[in-house]
Design an enzyme around this catalytic site. Structure first.
Site, short mmCIF file in Angstrom:
data_model
loop_
_atom_site.label_atom_id
_atom_site.label_comp_id
_atom_site.label_asym_id
_atom_site.label_seq_id
_atom_site.Cartn_x
_atom_site.Cartn_y
_atom_site.Cartn_z
CE LYS A 115 -5.14 6.22 7.02
NZ LYS A 115 -6.08 5.13 7.20
CB CYS B 286 0.36 -4.45 -0.17
SG CYS B 286 -0.62 -4.17 1.31
CG ASP C 231 -5.48 -2.88 -2.77
OD1 ASP C 231 -5.10 -1.53 -2.86
OD2 ASP C 231 -5.27 -3.64 -2.04
CG HIS D 175 -0.25 0.72 -0.09
ND1 HIS D 175 -0.35 -0.77 0.00
CD2 HIS D 175 0.81 1.01 -0.04
CE1 HIS D 175 0.92 -0.84 0.83
NE2 HIS D 175 1.70 0.20 0.69
CD GLN E 195 -8.16 -3.41 0.32
OE1 GLN E 195 -7.42 -4.19 0.02
NE2 GLN E 195 -8.13 -2.58 1.63
CG HIS F 202 -0.32 -2.48 -4.03
ND1 HIS F 202 -1.39 -3.33 -3.95
CD2 HIS F 202 -0.48 -1.59 -2.71
CE1 HIS F 202 -1.89 -3.46 -2.81
NE2 HIS F 202 -1.41 -2.49 -2.02
NE ARG G 232 -8.17 -5.33 5.98
CZ ARG G 232 -7.69 -4.24 5.90
NH1 ARG G 232 -8.20 -3.02 6.33
NH2 ARG G 232 -6.84 -4.13 4.51
#
Length: 731
Positions: free
Chosen positions: A538, A403, A452, A586, A450, A454, A432
RNA sequence: GCUAGCGUAGCUCAAUUGGCAGAGCAAUGGUUUUGUAAACCAUAGGUUGUGGGUUCAAUUCCCUCCGCUAGCUCCA
């Protein structure tokens, strides 16, 4: 006078103290024998518990046929297990022993650790107790009396529990079974004989009251069922889950590997696994473009300042890979400053320590350089100067999330409301540092990609955009045949400090999210406090695979915080020509490719639908005499867009078919002299067997149709047959 | 990270109370040229995860580290 109404509508009246078991006896001795518990006004109680003296209650007698009975019996079985363990081992301290799905556990503190080798002995002792069929007897005491009682028993955990957990209870209950007495709310079956088949499954560590700072206990897991067949079925199901374990199939089918030298939790995608992933990527990518997302790329690292602004650093320091410092002393200084911040080093010791590094202990070329350090008047100022030095160094973090990078793309130029919603998408790889004990195959890793994106939008657009994200996730799941899922709303826990942003902002976000979800009539919508991300609430998709296990995959998160002035201060110019703060969403429909593919491997038991199958078809020749013809067909299939290989070994055709079946290749082209002569092909389906002879064009059309429709022809409830016997492969 | 357990050939597994480390499949070479789930013969493959200790002798017993498994804790 007590009025008791039964499920069939009959109402009985009693003017004496009475228990459910007595009522069962009045109805019939066989029912009394079968009665294990009772439901009184909706609550499950023991069959031996007295009903109120007067008033009116609705009573339902519970026998082994009722699902509620299973939990009651399992809890009784936990007591029996604890009793058996106490008979066999000295100095046992009892903690808790509740039921769980399919079974129960009991936590103990033991002098000597228990191991699986102890299981047969414990099970034998349990069997003895069950056979003795002693009753479970409920004893009630007031709190003071109970406290003394558990003290006398020497059960320290129970003492603590009565003093803290049960502090508000005036009375507590115990259950006695022979020499075994345990603080317990109940209910229990009338006597141990009601316990059916049971088996101890595993022993593991568990923290007292689930708190990692408290002592660790031994947890003994078991399963129990009324019927032996039920237990066999359950154990078979566990075996089945093991057989389709993605770590096992991933190796057998050559989908991925993990090498200790590369690092724990770091996935190496083998060609076949990479093919599956690429198909999923292409599928998603096309969809993203279709609905107005814009692809971007961002680097794998970013300066620490970026994550300080976002709020990730240093709050998640222990779950990040260590920062990269351009200066060799950076890490040491950082570490010291952190210890100092925690109060583990006092000001003067800290200043002295830093001074040592700066002037005496280390070679000049790796010394931190702070001019006039020694002239600074106080330790505090010296430390502050050191912090300033550290901040001036270039420090990078391997990115734990995408992000902040996408936010910087948003901020790369002034934005107008006309550009919103701006949807930036990237298959972004993040790292991570998960705890070593948490790592698991592809489903819990340290590096993952991901799917991902945004979305930056106006407040008014939030509902529509959020809805769009959820619909996209639903579309993706449906395409893969994952129809059994629930949506879990994760809201903030008001008691926790880990969240950023104001209470009002959170309330606004949670209200907006809940409104959208209620409006969409999502399956089994639940709200869980404390499940939110630190920046916003979320919606998580929890997907059940074909054998009922749940996986947390896709997620859509609402964020009013990262765009706020306290963080990145995002803006757009509105129609009123004034700056406004956008809202961020997200979202990741798959979650990550690693976890998603891991789940898919298990869901399909390795037998992927044709559009995803790494090897869609295999050409195999009956005799090497027709190898040339086989290679022609193989080439034409490849030209038609299929992932195809050829088997031209000097093996018998049966052997080649067997290999292809075991490797779960969906289609086989079996070619011999007859086909070479006519130019046709004999097609074999992995599921249906020989489909007969047809023209190559017809075969291609058939396969193409299946790919285009993304047909899911089977979701194997049984084993995929890797290494299994033929009977097991029957669908 | 914690507790418990495990680590033998590419894979699945053997190896008596500590006494020469073995099988099937896979691989490689050869024979066979095969019609819808396993042809035959041969060969090669190992510092028993790593480092140390005990012992005449360690796959086996003890310790360190690495990795894995189950559960706990964690999961932006």
């Amino acid at each position: 006078m007590l009025k008791v109404s039964l499920p069939d509508g009959k109402v009985l009246e009693f003017d004496r103290r009475i228990r459910p078991i007595d009522i069962a006896m009045e109805i019939g001795p066989r029912l009394a024998k079968a009665t294990l518990a009772a439901q009184v006004d909706g609550q499950i109680v023991g069959a031996n518990a007295f009903l109120p003296d007067e008033g009116e209650v609705a009573l339902r007698l519970i026998t082994a046929r009722d699902p509620e009975a299973l939990n009651v019996m399992r809890h009784s079985c936990a007591h029996v297990m604890a009793r058996a363990v106490m008979r066999l081992h000295k100095g046992i301290q009892l903690a808790f022993g509740p039921t769980v799905e399919n079974g129960f556990y009991y936590d103990f503190q033991t002098e000597k650790p228990l191991s699986e080798e102890d299981f047969p002995q414990i099970e034998a002792e349990m069997a003895k107790i069950v056979k003795e069929d002693e009753p479970f007897e409920r004893i009630e005491m007031d709190r003071i009396e109970a406290l003394q009682f558990v003290k006398d028993l020497g059960q320290g955990f129970k003492v603590e529990h009565i003093e803290t957990g049960l502090a508000e209870h005036g009375h507590v209950s115990f259950y006695r079974q022979g020499e075994f007495v345990d603080l317990c709310r109940g209910p229990h079956v009338p006597a141990a004989g009601a316990i059916g088949a049971f088996k101890l499954l595993s022993v593991a560590g568990a923290y007292w009251k689930g708190d990692a700072t408290r002592q660790q206990l031994q947890r003994l897991y078991g399963t129990a069922w009324f019927k032996k067949e039920d237990m066999e079925a359950y154990l078979t199901k566990i075996e089945e889950a093991k057989r389709r374990d993605h770590r096992v199939l991933g190796k057998q089918l050559e989908l991925f590997t993990i090498d200790p030298m590369v690092g724990s939790g770091l996935i190496l995608w083998l060609p076949k696994g990479a093919t599956i992933r690429r198909q999923l990527e292409n599928f998603l990518y096309a969809k993203l473009l279709d609905i107005g997302y814009q692809p971007v790329y961002t680097p794998h690292i970013g300066r620490i300042e970026l994550y300080q602004t976002s709020g990730h650093f240093p709050y998640y320091a222990e779950s990040q890979f260590p920062p990269l410092y351009s200066h060799p002393m950076g890490g040491v200084v950082q570490e010291l400053l952190q210890l100092w911040a925690k109060g583990e080093i006092d000001d003067d010791a800290m200043a002295a320590r830093l001074e040592g590094y700066m002037h005496t202990n280390v070679p000049a070329r790796i010394r931190p350089h702070v001019p006039n350090y020694e002239k600074l008047p106080s330790s505090r100022q010296k430390i502050a100067a050191m912090e300033t030095w550290l901040e001036k160094q270039e420090r990078y973090l391997v990115k734990p999330m995408n992000c902040p990078h996408h936010i910087k793309i948003y901020q790369s130029k002034p934005r107008s409301y006309r550009e919103l919603p701006l949807r930036l998408a990237e298959f972004g790889t993040v790292y991570r540092f998960e705890q070593s004990g948490e790592l698991n195959g592809m489903t819990r890793v340290r590096g993952f990609t991901q799917d991902d994106a945004h979305i930056f939008c106006t407040e008014e657009q939030v509902a529509g955009e959020f809805r769009g994200c959820i619909e996209m996730t639903q579309y993706v799941l449906k395409t893969l045949g994952l129809t059994d899922y629930r949506v879990r709303l994760g809201f903030r826990d008001p008691a926790s400090q880990k969240y950023v942003g104001s209470v009002e902002t959170w309330q606004r976000a949670e209200d907006a999210l809940e409104a959208v979800c209620r409006n969409m009539d999502l399956p089994n919508l639940t709200i869980e406090r404390g499940e939110a991300a630190f920046y916003g609430p979320k919606a998580d998709f929890v997907v059940a695979d074909c054998i009922g296990r749940e996986w947390q995959l896709g997620t859509v998160q609402l964020d009013y915080n990262l765009p706020s002035p306290q963080r990145f201060g995002l803006e757009y110019v509105g129609a009123d020509n004034h700056p406004h703060q956008p809202v961020m969403i997200h979202r990741a429909p798959f979650g990550s490719f690693e976890r998603f593919v891991g789940m898919l491997i298990e869901h399909f038991a390795g037998a992927f639908p044709l559009w995803l199958a790494p090897e869609q078809a295999r050409v195999m020749v009956v005799s090497q005499k027709v190898e040339d013809f086989g290679r022609q067909i193989e080439t034409r299939l490849r030209q038609a867009g299929f992932r195809v290989t050829g088997d031209y070994r000097a093996e018998k055709i049966g052997s080649k078919i067997r290999d292809a079946q075991l490797e779960l290749v969906p289609y086989m082209f079996v070619l011999g002299g007859r086909e070479a002569e006519t130019g046709q092909v004999a097609l074999r389906d992995r599921l249906e067997g020989d489909l007969g002879t047809m023209s190559l064009e017809d075969a291609i059309k058939r396969l193409q149709a299946e790919v285009e429709a993304r047909t899911i022809r089977q979701v194997v409830k049984g084993s995929a047959g890797i290494g299994g016997k033929k009977e097991e492969n029957a669908y």
